[in-house]
Design an enzyme around this catalytic site. Structure first.
Site, PDB file in Angstrom:
ATOM      1  N   GLN A 196       0.832  -1.221   0.000  1.00 17.15           N
ATOM      2  CA  GLN A 196       0.000   0.000   0.000  1.00 17.15           C
ATOM      3  C   GLN A 196       0.862   1.266   0.000  1.00 17.15           C
ATOM      4  O   GLN A 196       0.454   2.300  -0.514  1.00 17.15           O
ATOM      5  CB  GLN A 196      -0.920   0.022   1.230  1.00 17.15           C
ATOM      6  CG  GLN A 196      -2.059  -0.973   1.183  1.00 17.15           C
ATOM      7  CD  GLN A 196      -1.708  -2.278   1.849  1.00 17.15           C
ATOM      8  OE1 GLN A 196      -0.547  -2.674   1.897  1.00 17.15           O
ATOM      9  NE2 GLN A 196      -2.703  -2.989   2.365  1.00 17.15           N
ATOM     10  N   ASP A 237      -6.555   1.291  12.488  1.00 15.42           N
ATOM     11  CA  ASP A 237      -7.759   0.516  12.147  1.00 15.42           C
ATOM     12  C   ASP A 237      -8.680   0.333  13.338  1.00 15.42           C
ATOM     13  O   ASP A 237      -9.892   0.198  13.191  1.00 15.42           O
ATOM     14  CB  ASP A 237      -7.365  -0.843  11.565  1.00 15.42           C
ATOM     15  CG  ASP A 237      -7.081  -0.687  10.086  1.00 15.42           C
ATOM     16  OD1 ASP A 237      -5.979  -0.244   9.746  1.00 15.42           O
ATOM     17  OD2 ASP A 237      -7.994  -0.954   9.277  1.00 15.42           O
TER      18      ASP A 237
END
Ligand code: MRU
Length: 350
Positions: A196, A237
């Site tokens: 990513q 997260d």
């Protein structure tokens, strides 16, 4: 060139297909729940806040054509949609926060006609999107105050435009610092195994004209030892009440390294990422992913023994004592986290 990671367009969910980046900026139009579930699972849409928006729009998509005549039937269908989408990925709190929010919006309005409830659900999904846009900009404002004019910042994974609606959390801080005239440079960790950092963060920083250098994850220590990194900023997260933070695998290593080299380590996240129901990181479920992501995915041929056992957790938990501060849309939270997270996140500010 404005970029929107996820939005409702012509009766469908429109997302940037992040598996096509950096090669191609391609949009995917999603008309059914199964396609959305796979888009989430395969990281076509990814990043905690973007998953919150996917939850909102997904619930609406899943019930908009319902033929239910009673609320009980309608809610039964809605609950099935919520459970189905919740089974896609376990770690990002925002996904579940978005799903719960949609469920509550329906329950609160159960006396209304089903057509009206559908409209309310659509509006709720739009609110989730608008709140993220505003939260990210506030995170940027609070975070930029911590950044000096010529800082070099290390980041991991992608906590930018592509992980939110259109601005970013960790990268939002960098964008805001730039808007304030600061000459910030960035080192982007490539973020094995799904890259990513290499694929997404570099792509969006380049697009925004930010000075970015790509490094392999195992090069972070030498960069810090050479005095090249002033700050580390990562997204999140899920954040427990005590400040323990789950984020992309490798974040914990960066926090340990930053601590050793006396470099401030910041987490940037909206309040929708906090899970006040869990006391510590021990309560966070870490997604385990397919072994082929490590052995095959970005290679032309298999890069290990064909029968090797593979360890592939998608996230790790950074213990709160390694975190200098958490930058939220409600302000910057510092230790003692157990006391301050509840106070700031429950406040009406932001
Ligand atoms: O597996 P991903 O790509 O969804 O993981 C994303 C991250 O770990 C991000 O850092 C996090 O969701 C914060 S995004 C603002």
């Amino acid at each position: 060139m404005d970029l929107r990671t996820i939005e409702w367009k012509n009766g469908q969910i429109k997302i940037v297909d992040q598996t096509k980046l950096p090669g191609k900026l391609e949009y995917l139009y999603i008309r059914d729940l199964k396609t959305l579930w796979h888009a989430i699972k395969e990281l076509k849409v990814r990043g905690a806040p973007a998953l919150g928006a996917a939850a909102g729009l997904g619930v609406y998509l899943g019930v908009k054509d319902s033929k239910a005549k009673t609320f009980a039937r309608f809610y039964g269908e809605l609950d099935k949609v919520i459970r189905y989408l919740g089974s896609s990925r376990p770690t990002a709190k925002n996904l579940f926060w978005g799903l719960e929010r949609m469920g509550s919006a329906a329950i609160k309005n159960q006396e209304k006609a089903i057509t009206e409830i559908k409209k309310i659900l659509f509006d709720e999904a739009q609110k989730i999107i608008e709140e993220d846009r505003s939260a990210c900009r506030k995170i940027g404002i609070y975070g930029a105050k911590l950044i000096n004019k010529f800082d070099t910042i290390m980041t991991v994974c992608n906590a930018g435009i592509l992980a939110t609606i259109d601005y970013g959390t960790a990268l939002g801080v960098i964008y805001r610092a730039g808007e304030e005239g600061k000459k910030v440079k960035v080192f982007a960790c490539e973020t094995r195994p799904l890259l990513q950092g290499a694929r997404l963060t570099v792509w969006e920083l380049k697009r925004k004209g930010v000075d970015v250098t790509l490094n392999c994850d195992n090069m972070a220590a030498i960069l810090m030892a050479q005095g090249k990194i002033d700050k580390v900023i990562a997204g999140a997260d899920r954040i427990a009440v005590n400040g323990d933070t789950a984020n992309k695998i490798g974040t914990y290593s960066l926090a340990v390294l930053a601590h050793h080299h006396k470099i401030p380590f910041y987490i940037a996240a909206p309040s929708s990422t906090f899970d006040l129901s869990i006391k510590s990181g021990k309560g966070i479920v870490i997604e385990q992913r397919n072994s082929c992501e490590v052995t095959d995915l970005f290679y032309k041929r298999k890069m290990s023994h064909k029968a090797v056992k593979v360890f592939n957790p998608a996230f790790d938990v950074t213990p709160h004592n390694l975190i200098t501060a958490i930058i939220t849309e409600k302000g910057v939270i510092r230790a003692p986290f157990s006391k301050n997270i509840k106070r700031v996140i429950k406040s009406c500010k932001g």
